[in-house]
Design an enzyme around this catalytic site. Structure first.
Site, PDB file in Angstrom:
ATOM      1  N   CYS A   1      -2.858  -2.927   6.094  1.00 17.61           N
ATOM      2  CA  CYS A   1      -3.040  -1.604   6.689  1.00 17.61           C
ATOM      3  C   CYS A   1      -4.430  -1.488   7.314  1.00 17.61           C
ATOM      4  O   CYS A   1      -4.678  -0.599   8.130  1.00 17.61           O
ATOM      5  CB  CYS A   1      -2.826  -0.499   5.649  1.00 17.61           C
ATOM      6  SG  CYS A   1      -3.921  -0.601   4.220  1.00 17.61           S
TER       7      CYS A   1
ATOM      8  N   HIS B   1      -5.736  -6.264   2.852  1.00 16.92           N
ATOM      9  CA  HIS B   1      -4.830  -5.137   3.097  1.00 16.92           C
ATOM     10  C   HIS B   1      -4.442  -5.116   4.566  1.00 16.92           C
ATOM     11  O   HIS B   1      -5.290  -4.886   5.438  1.00 16.92           O
ATOM     12  CB  HIS B   1      -5.511  -3.828   2.706  1.00 16.92           C
ATOM     13  CG  HIS B   1      -5.769  -3.690   1.245  1.00 16.92           C
ATOM     14  ND1 HIS B   1      -5.243  -2.657   0.489  1.00 16.92           N
ATOM     15  CD2 HIS B   1      -6.477  -4.464   0.385  1.00 16.92           C
ATOM     16  CE1 HIS B   1      -5.632  -2.794  -0.768  1.00 16.92           C
ATOM     17  NE2 HIS B   1      -6.386  -3.884  -0.857  1.00 16.92           N
TER      18      HIS B   1
ATOM     19  N   CYS C   1       0.838  -1.194   0.000  1.00 13.92           N
ATOM     20  CA  CYS C   1       0.000   0.000   0.000  1.00 13.92           C
ATOM     21  C   CYS C   1       0.880   1.254   0.000  1.00 13.92           C
ATOM     22  O   CYS C   1       1.785   1.385   0.820  1.00 13.92           O
ATOM     23  CB  CYS C   1      -0.905  -0.043   1.223  1.00 13.92           C
ATOM     24  SG  CYS C   1      -1.586   1.538   1.726  1.00 13.92           S
ATOM     25  N   GLU C   2       0.602   2.165  -0.915  1.00 12.38           N
ATOM     26  CA  GLU C   2       1.431   3.363  -0.998  1.00 12.38           C
ATOM     27  C   GLU C   2       1.163   4.357   0.127  1.00 12.38           C
ATOM     28  O   GLU C   2       1.924   5.304   0.314  1.00 12.38           O
ATOM     29  CB  GLU C   2       1.238   4.050  -2.352  1.00 12.38           C
ATOM     30  CG  GLU C   2      -0.132   4.636  -2.592  1.00 12.38           C
ATOM     31  CD  GLU C   2      -0.259   5.262  -3.969  1.00 12.38           C
ATOM     32  OE1 GLU C   2      -0.982   6.267  -4.082  1.00 12.38           O
ATOM     33  OE2 GLU C   2       0.350   4.756  -4.925  1.00 12.38           O
ATOM     34  N   HIS C   3       0.103   4.146   0.879  1.00 11.37           N
ATOM     35  CA  HIS C   3      -0.213   5.065   1.973  1.00 11.37           C
ATOM     36  C   HIS C   3       0.515   4.720   3.269  1.00 11.37           C
ATOM     37  O   HIS C   3       0.822   5.617   4.060  1.00 11.37           O
ATOM     38  CB  HIS C   3      -1.729   5.076   2.220  1.00 11.37           C
ATOM     39  CG  HIS C   3      -2.519   5.516   1.034  1.00 11.37           C
ATOM     40  ND1 HIS C   3      -3.726   4.943   0.684  1.00 11.37           N
ATOM     41  CD2 HIS C   3      -2.252   6.452   0.091  1.00 11.37           C
ATOM     42  CE1 HIS C   3      -4.172   5.532  -0.416  1.00 11.37           C
ATOM     43  NE2 HIS C   3      -3.308   6.443  -0.794  1.00 11.37           N
ATOM     44  N   HIS C   4       0.779   3.424   3.493  1.00 10.52           N
ATOM     45  CA  HIS C   4       1.416   3.015   4.741  1.00 10.52           C
ATOM     46  C   HIS C   4       2.641   2.119   4.536  1.00 10.52           C
ATOM     47  O   HIS C   4       3.307   1.758   5.506  1.00 10.52           O
ATOM     48  CB  HIS C   4       0.418   2.266   5.635  1.00 10.52           C
ATOM     49  CG  HIS C   4      -0.811   3.051   5.953  1.00 10.52           C
ATOM     50  ND1 HIS C   4      -1.992   2.916   5.254  1.00 10.52           N
ATOM     51  CD2 HIS C   4      -1.041   3.996   6.901  1.00 10.52           C
ATOM     52  CE1 HIS C   4      -2.898   3.746   5.739  1.00 10.52           C
ATOM     53  NE2 HIS C   4      -2.356   4.413   6.744  1.00 10.52           N
TER      54      HIS C   4
ATOM     55  N   GLN D   1      -4.964  -0.686  -4.855  1.00 12.64           N
ATOM     56  CA  GLN D   1      -5.460  -1.848  -5.599  1.00 12.64           C
ATOM     57  C   GLN D   1      -6.226  -1.447  -6.865  1.00 12.64           C
ATOM     58  O   GLN D   1      -6.131  -2.123  -7.893  1.00 12.64           O
ATOM     59  CB  GLN D   1      -6.340  -2.712  -4.697  1.00 12.64           C
ATOM     60  CG  GLN D   1      -6.782  -4.015  -5.353  1.00 12.64           C
ATOM     61  CD  GLN D   1      -7.510  -4.926  -4.384  1.00 12.64           C
ATOM     62  OE1 GLN D   1      -7.164  -4.983  -3.200  1.00 12.64           O
ATOM     63  NE2 GLN D   1      -8.502  -5.637  -4.860  1.00 12.64           N
TER      64      GLN D   1
END
Length: 203
Positions: free
Chosen positions: A162, A160, A91-94, A132
């Site tokens: 996250c 996920h 995940c690019e956020h976490h 995704q």
């Protein structure tokens, strides 16, 4: 909007390996631990080596991967489905893993591609920082753009971490995304056939 030829924006000067390892040492110290203690002394090197594996997709060209095709297919024009492709991304956020399966199908128009290339294409895009929805679209759009088939279908079902190991803490939940192009978009019977062949008849 992302297109087939979009590439990730590159940093102007890529940090050195030593700088990357020092960044890991900083994070270890930030947690409150001692990066110099025996158990953590080799951790910066191991983390950087792991990142090289996790994100190797930035160094591969997905278009070139599909360019070698075969026309001697006995005029085969029915659906080609590769299902249950193991998928591991982040995940690019976490920067936390998302793990699941991809199901990929296309309707050939004169040309077919080696099935291992479809699995490799999934890996190329998965081994980048992702969401995704974008991952699903990138796989489908690249197959459509390079092979020019009559249709493409991609479904990803992934959990996920996250969401399961932090935040709302909801284990056992998976996310399903799809991208249907060409005849898969216009034909309900083809969509049903694809979902059945992919083992997702209830979708």
């Amino acid at each position: 909007m992302d297109t087939l030829m979009d590439v990730p924006r590159q940093v102007r000067t890529r940090p050195t390996r030593a700088q990357a390892e020092e960044a890991v040492r900083t994070l270890l110290a930030w947690t409150g631990d001692d990066p110099d203690r025996e158990g953590l002394a080799g951790t910066p090197d191991r983390v950087v080596r792991a990142y090289e594996e996790f994100f190797e997709g930035y160094h591969d060209d997905p278009v070139a991967l599909l360019e070698r095709t075969f026309e001697e297919s006995g005029n085969y024009n029915e659906m080609v489905v590769l299902r249950d492709i193991r998928l591991e991304s982040h995940c690019e956020h976490h920067i936390i893993p998302l793990i699941g399966k991809a199901h990929v199908a296309y309707l050939p128009d004169k040309r077919v591609v080696g099935i291992s290339k479809l699995a490799r294409l999934v890996d190329v895009f998965a081994h980048r920082l992702q969401i995704q929805e974008k991952l699903t679209a990138q796989i489908a759009d690249t197959i459509q753009g390079v092979l020019q088939p009559r249709g493409v279908a991609v479904v990803i079902d992934a959990a996920h971490q996250c969401m399961t190991t932090r935040g709302v803490h909801k284990p056992g939940v998976s996310m399903v995304t799809s991208r249907l192009l060409g005849e898969f978009e216009t034909s309900e019977s083809l969509r049903r056939q694809f979902f059945t062949m992919a083992g997702m008849g209830g979708v």
